[in-house]
Design an enzyme around this catalytic site. Sequence first.
Site, mmCIF file in Angstrom:
data_model
loop_
_atom_site.group_PDB
_atom_site.id
_atom_site.type_symbol
_atom_site.label_atom_id
_atom_site.label_comp_id
_atom_site.label_asym_id
_atom_site.label_seq_id
_atom_site.Cartn_x
_atom_site.Cartn_y
_atom_site.Cartn_z
ATOM 1 C CD GLU A 97 22.851 -10.801 -17.852
ATOM 2 O OE1 GLU A 97 21.652 -11.041 -17.684
ATOM 3 O OE2 GLU A 97 23.386 -9.748 -17.466
ATOM 4 C CB CYS A 110 29.481 -6.192 -25.003
ATOM 5 S SG CYS A 110 30.224 -5.911 -23.401
ATOM 6 C CB CYS A 117 34.138 -9.342 -11.906
ATOM 7 S SG CYS A 117 35.655 -8.394 -12.173
ATOM 8 C CB CYS A 121 34.316 -1.669 -10.238
ATOM 9 S SG CYS A 121 35.896 -2.110 -10.984
ATOM 10 C CB CYS A 124 30.613 -2.897 -11.694
ATOM 11 S SG CYS A 124 30.514 -4.330 -12.771
ATOM 12 C CB CYS A 339 28.472 0.757 -19.097
ATOM 13 S SG CYS A 339 30.061 0.812 -18.324
HETATM 14 S S1 SF4 Z 1 33.722 -2.899 -13.988
HETATM 15 FE FE1 SF4 Z 1 32.740 -4.732 -13.131
HETATM 16 S S2 SF4 Z 1 33.279 -6.388 -14.531
HETATM 17 FE FE2 SF4 Z 1 34.683 -4.677 -14.954
HETATM 18 S S3 SF4 Z 1 36.477 -5.081 -13.675
HETATM 19 FE FE3 SF4 Z 1 35.117 -3.774 -12.459
HETATM 20 S S4 SF4 Z 1 33.882 -5.207 -11.267
HETATM 21 FE FE4 SF4 Z 1 34.807 -6.360 -12.905
#
Ligand code: SF4
Length: 364
Positions: A97, A110, A117, A121, A124, A339
């Site tokens: 995306e 963006c 990933c 985090c 996220c 975000c």
């Molecule tokens: S915020 Fe999300 S996309 Fe960014 S590094 Fe952390 S887990 Fe990965």
Amino acid sequence: MNREQSGVKVLALTFGELTTVLQQRYGKGAYHAAALYREIFKRGSISLKHLPEFSRSQAFARQLERDLELPACRIVAQEEKGVLKFASALSDGGCIESVIISAPGRTTLCLSSQVGCRMGCRFCATGEMGFVRNLEPEEIVWQLFAARFLLGRGIDNIVFMGMGEPLDNFEAVLQAMHVLNDQRGFNVAYSHMTLSTCGHADGIRRLGALHLPQLRLAVSLNAANDALRSRLMPINTRYPLIRLKEELQEFPLGRKGVLFMEYVLLRGVNDSRAHALDAVRYLEGLPVRVNVIPYNGGAASAYEPPSREHVHRFCQWLGEEGIFVSLRRSRGGSIRAGCGQLGASLAASGCSVEDDGCCIRTED
Ligand code: SF4
């Protein structure tokens, strides 16, 4: 083209590299490379036969058209008041995306750098997906191509803040930046590119060593004590705050000389006055601007957005201590384009871009 030879991945190549490829594969040179580069990057077309540069080499034009490889051919877009999110289907079935954010006087794209990933985090949605694979340079550049020519949006700024940790896919992101910057192509100045990292200290060091003129670096901070930051962002156990700060102190800054620190505000987690003062102490001596981003709400997240009043209070606490702070308005929440939300819709739809209809094809 023989069977082993892959296609010409033109979106992965700078003009100089494309010239070399045309020389090596077809015995042609800069004359044809210039025409092809112009058509792709300025006009969004891969139709070559009608071009004056190919009028006396029609067989070559046809061969080149067959050999050109674009990485994705379908996109699906959703829009909410100035925020447009689009998903691109990749050739192996993966999806990414990207988000276009329009504001008076500027439009920002963006970009994603990975499918999923591995940084995990906690707030996220992309982190919840886990890591699938790195994007290739052409898949990164594709996102600007799609935004410009398929969706018809002029783009002023690029931010690597989409799916993935860009410094975890260092080589591909670097190559993509070179292509995006190529003056014969999209010609995006480094001063109009921001790379955002969760704090990949080794990557920051490698990036700094390249001395890319005016590239802007953003760091997702979110907490300035190790215990809390490690809980929110597992990368902090690998690169604790002190190590991150060492790298930030060494990072060569561009003309404006500012590091951007992102602080996603989570209700009752990292939003107290003590947390603000932790951040102030940590950032002492660094030329920073802090962007406070009220959490949007993720896929299956345990976290909650802060109240408006609390967001303003947090910004005030930072400001009173001399920190230059900006409040980022949360936009695109209803289409999960905010975000920390990218990937949530893909996970919900089984990573399909066809289910929603609205296919936009690159071929005529
Ligand atoms: S915020 Fe999300 S996309 Fe960014 S590094 Fe952390 S887990 Fe990965």
